[in-house]
Design a protein around this motif. Sequence first.
Motif, PDB file in Angstrom:
ATOM      1  N   MET A  64       0.833  -1.190   0.000  1.00  0.00           N
ATOM      2  CA  MET A  64       0.000   0.000   0.000  1.00  0.00           C
ATOM      3  C   MET A  64       0.872   1.245   0.000  1.00  0.00           C
ATOM      4  O   MET A  64       2.040   1.199   0.333  1.00  0.00           O
ATOM      5  CB  MET A  64      -0.877   0.024   1.251  1.00  0.00           C
ATOM      6  CG  MET A  64      -0.068   0.316   2.503  1.00  0.00           C
ATOM      7  SD  MET A  64      -0.706  -0.470   3.948  1.00  0.00           S
ATOM      8  CE  MET A  64      -0.114  -2.135   3.640  1.00  0.00           C
ATOM      9  N   LYS A 300      -7.120  -3.771   0.059  1.00  0.00           N
ATOM     10  CA  LYS A 300      -6.915  -2.350   0.313  1.00  0.00           C
ATOM     11  C   LYS A 300      -7.928  -1.547  -0.488  1.00  0.00           C
ATOM     12  O   LYS A 300      -8.490  -2.008  -1.483  1.00  0.00           O
ATOM     13  CB  LYS A 300      -5.494  -1.929  -0.063  1.00  0.00           C
ATOM     14  CG  LYS A 300      -5.184  -2.076  -1.549  1.00  0.00           C
ATOM     15  CD  LYS A 300      -3.754  -1.653  -1.848  1.00  0.00           C
ATOM     16  CE  LYS A 300      -3.470  -1.826  -3.355  1.00  0.00           C
ATOM     17  NZ  LYS A 300      -2.100  -1.422  -3.700  1.00  0.00           N
ATOM     18  N   ARG A 307      -4.866   5.055   2.413  1.00  0.00           N
ATOM     19  CA  ARG A 307      -5.210   3.649   2.266  1.00  0.00           C
ATOM     20  C   ARG A 307      -5.945   3.100   3.489  1.00  0.00           C
ATOM     21  O   ARG A 307      -5.736   3.540   4.617  1.00  0.00           O
ATOM     22  CB  ARG A 307      -3.952   2.815   2.062  1.00  0.00           C
ATOM     23  CG  ARG A 307      -3.212   3.096   0.764  1.00  0.00           C
ATOM     24  CD  ARG A 307      -4.051   2.734  -0.445  1.00  0.00           C
ATOM     25  NE  ARG A 307      -3.267   2.714  -1.662  1.00  0.00           N
ATOM     26  CZ  ARG A 307      -3.771   2.792  -2.872  1.00  0.00           C
ATOM     27  NH1 ARG A 307      -5.071   2.921  -3.024  1.00  0.00           N
ATOM     28  NH2 ARG A 307      -2.994   2.741  -3.929  1.00  0.00           N
ATOM     29  N   LEU A 309      -6.766  -0.839   4.991  1.00  0.00           N
ATOM     30  CA  LEU A 309      -6.665  -2.283   4.860  1.00  0.00           C
ATOM     31  C   LEU A 309      -7.999  -2.887   5.261  1.00  0.00           C
ATOM     32  O   LEU A 309      -8.545  -2.548   6.316  1.00  0.00           O
ATOM     33  CB  LEU A 309      -5.566  -2.834   5.773  1.00  0.00           C
ATOM     34  CG  LEU A 309      -4.140  -2.336   5.518  1.00  0.00           C
ATOM     35  CD1 LEU A 309      -3.175  -3.052   6.449  1.00  0.00           C
ATOM     36  CD2 LEU A 309      -3.736  -2.531   4.071  1.00  0.00           C
TER      37      LEU A 309
END
Length: 317
Positions: A64, A300, A307, A309
Amino acid sequence: MARRLFTPGGVECGVCPSAMRSRANHADFWEGHDLEWRAFRAVRRAHLASRWHLSRAIVSIRTMSVASHNEAKKVGAVIYLSTNRPLHLPDFLAEFHQSWPHLLLQKTGKEPHRALFRVGKSDFALELHHAPVPQEVTGPVVHSTLRWPTAGAALAGHQAHLSVTESAENSGVLSLACDLTKAIAALLPVTDSLAVCWLNGPALNSSQNFVETAREMFGTGLYPLALWVAVRWDGQAGALHTKGMAQFGAPEICLPKQPNADALMVDYLFHVAQSVLTLHHSIPDGKTMDSPQGKLKIGKSGAPGRRTLILESARPV
């Protein structure tokens, strides 16, 4: 209005930061693509007594993008006070040096209504306000704090507050947060404190819990993440998610499709967040991780620098 903070023999206001040398070494957390989840011990001892055993799990998080630490907003907290009693500076200094004997506290200056201190490379300011914390700060955090359901009642009658903030450009948000946390942990026992709200979460903790967590986690070389980051429950979406990871340039973490805000899964999110925060290299790609609810697939979402998760069941639908 800010007034005199310290009694005679002291200064008008002060911050006592502390520098932490993190002893946590998670370089071996990712062993190739395999992982033994020893880091679950990072969760506070009080919440581990009745927890499940994590043996071996294969963990992977898709790569990410995260925001630069330099882009994180200024780090700060407010301390809720039950009275307007001034802080006696010698008491504060004595508590600080007793709690963190290997750290050097330096007073660097004084400004109207506040004083400046430094520990290591971190600079802080402390200011006393003879008024309650604004309701726009208290209201939302009180109603969303999962681990302290009576917070609203406990803080309803507070009369004043201390603001503790970085006072200059500091390098390294994690080390800054550690310094500020140690300063606050030394302030709480010598003031009429009720609670601390870490504004970058926001994360709310009672004074007793804040001090106990800081001492325990720093004592084991781990980050006191629950003092900086909150876990929120979105009842409409049926999801648990972190709030505050972005201050460290890290992604928030979301656990969707939850029937309720189960305490075990709240602890689990803190465990995953601790693991993500202590990684110092690229995160492996394309696998799954164990959890109390079975294997989870980690994906993601969001734009670069924002970002999230997303932990979803890896079982076939």
